[in-house]
Design an enzyme around this catalytic site. Structure first.
Site, short mmCIF file in Angstrom:
data_model
loop_
_atom_site.label_atom_id
_atom_site.label_comp_id
_atom_site.label_asym_id
_atom_site.label_seq_id
_atom_site.Cartn_x
_atom_site.Cartn_y
_atom_site.Cartn_z
N THR A 115 47.40 82.67 -31.29
CA THR A 115 48.38 83.02 -30.25
C THR A 115 49.13 81.75 -29.90
O THR A 115 48.52 80.69 -29.74
CB THR A 115 47.68 83.58 -29.00
N ARG B 260 44.88 91.77 -26.75
CA ARG B 260 44.58 92.32 -28.07
C ARG B 260 43.64 93.52 -27.96
O ARG B 260 43.85 94.54 -28.62
CB ARG B 260 43.97 91.22 -28.95
N ILE C 31 44.06 79.99 -24.82
CA ILE C 31 44.64 81.10 -25.57
C ILE C 31 44.11 80.99 -27.00
O ILE C 31 43.67 79.93 -27.44
CB ILE C 31 46.19 81.11 -25.55
N ASP C 32 44.12 82.09 -27.72
CA ASP C 32 43.51 82.14 -29.04
C ASP C 32 44.22 81.21 -30.03
O ASP C 32 45.41 80.89 -29.87
CB ASP C 32 43.56 83.56 -29.59
N LYS C 33 43.50 80.83 -31.06
CA LYS C 33 44.06 79.98 -32.12
C LYS C 33 45.38 80.53 -32.64
O LYS C 33 46.36 79.80 -32.79
CB LYS C 33 43.05 79.85 -33.26
#
Length: 302
Positions: free
Chosen positions: A139, A235, A135-137
């Protein structure tokens, strides 16, 4: 220990067949195994251009894990579930999942190496031991890692066949018209900005299901269930339908809002079939403080 795979189709190239059966490995990764003679049929190495036939049985020897140069670091982890095969953690917003240029330490992998020691699968390579998905930084939420190669292969297969379920919550900008819906739009790399993804006919299939949890003046609290797992999928999809995630400076408004230092997006639920027992495991986390503070600032629902 070698993995035994029996062909169930005819005429496909061996690398295509194996990549379909071993989703933890890319096609190029399978080709490297073939080049090293680690795929055999009746004891002999299989050529890269071999066309499989039903009933052929192949032995695939996965190489030993590459010793990682990534440092183990004593970083606190919010462990939601752990046993001998898997570990699931509630990643805080701001933490990178694995080392990359510009983020060589302080990552989830650094923390896992300290917490788990040598008990992480090697399929992901030296920089991504144990990592099944990311998962994104900016998030927050649930991330699962594998402690051995068998568990990694099982979880990767579940990602591919969509039996590993991931549910997120987000605050998006604007009033979402329908109470529930589906965004079915392929996602690929942006043609001019390599750090961005975009909806494009040349992209890979991407499907996000969403439903409204609550409505606020100018914003909507939504739940999103991923059917696929493309980079930045929620997103990109929410921005595509005109409702970018609050705080997303890449796909949404270019200035921070509501005191956020990143997007208001949390991976809240995770369901998977346990690689060892076959039992379904369902995990859930509470909304983090930054998320509940945003909801407080938004005020009463409408």
């Amino acid at each position: 220990m070698p993995i035994t795979l029996e062909a169930d189709l005819s005429g496909a190239r061996i690398d295509v067949f194996l990549a379909g059966k071993l989703p933890a490995l890319s096609r190029s990764g399978v080709q490297r195994l073939l080049e090293r003679g680690l795929v055999t049929y009746k004891g002999a190495p299989v050529r890269k251009n071999h066309k499989v036939e039903p009933g052929e049985v192949f032995e695939v020897s996965l190489p030993a894990p590459v010793p990682t140069e990534t440092a183990a670091q004593e970083i606190p982890l919010d462990v939601v579930y752990e046993d001998g095969d898997v570990i699931a953690v509630n990643k805080p917003r701001g933490m990178v999942v694995h080392p990359a240029p510009g983020h060589l330490d302080g990552t989830l992998v650094n923390a896992l190496l300290h917490h788990c020691g040598d008990s992480l699968s090697g399929i992901g390579g030296a920089l991504r031991p144990g990592i099944v998905h990311r998962i994104d930084k900016d998030t927050s939420g649930l991330v699962i890692a594998a402690k051995n190669d068998a568990a990694h292969l099982s979880l990767s297969a579940q990602l591919k066949n969509r039996s590993l379920s991931r549910v997120y919550e987000a605050v998006v900008i604007g009033a979402v018209k329908d109470d529930a819906g589906t965004v079915d739009a392929p996602i690929g790399r942006h043609p001019t900005d390599r750090k961005r993804q975009t909806v494009t006919a040349k992209g890979r299939s991407a499907v996000t299901h969403y439903e409204v949890i609550a409505r606020y003046s100018g914003y909507t609290h939504v739940r999103c269930r991923l059917e696929t797992g493309r980079t930045h999928q929620i997103r990109v999809h929410m921005a595509h339908i005109g409702h970018p995630v609050l705080g997303d400076l890449v796909y949404g408004r270019k200035k921070p809002e509501k005191g956020l230092a990143g997007q208001c997006l949390h991976a809240r639920e995770l369901k998977f079939i346990h690689p060892g027992t076959g039992e379904q495991i369902a995990l859930q986390t509470a909304l983090p403080a930054y998320f509940t503070e945003v909801l407080r600032k938004l005020g009463n629902t409408i």
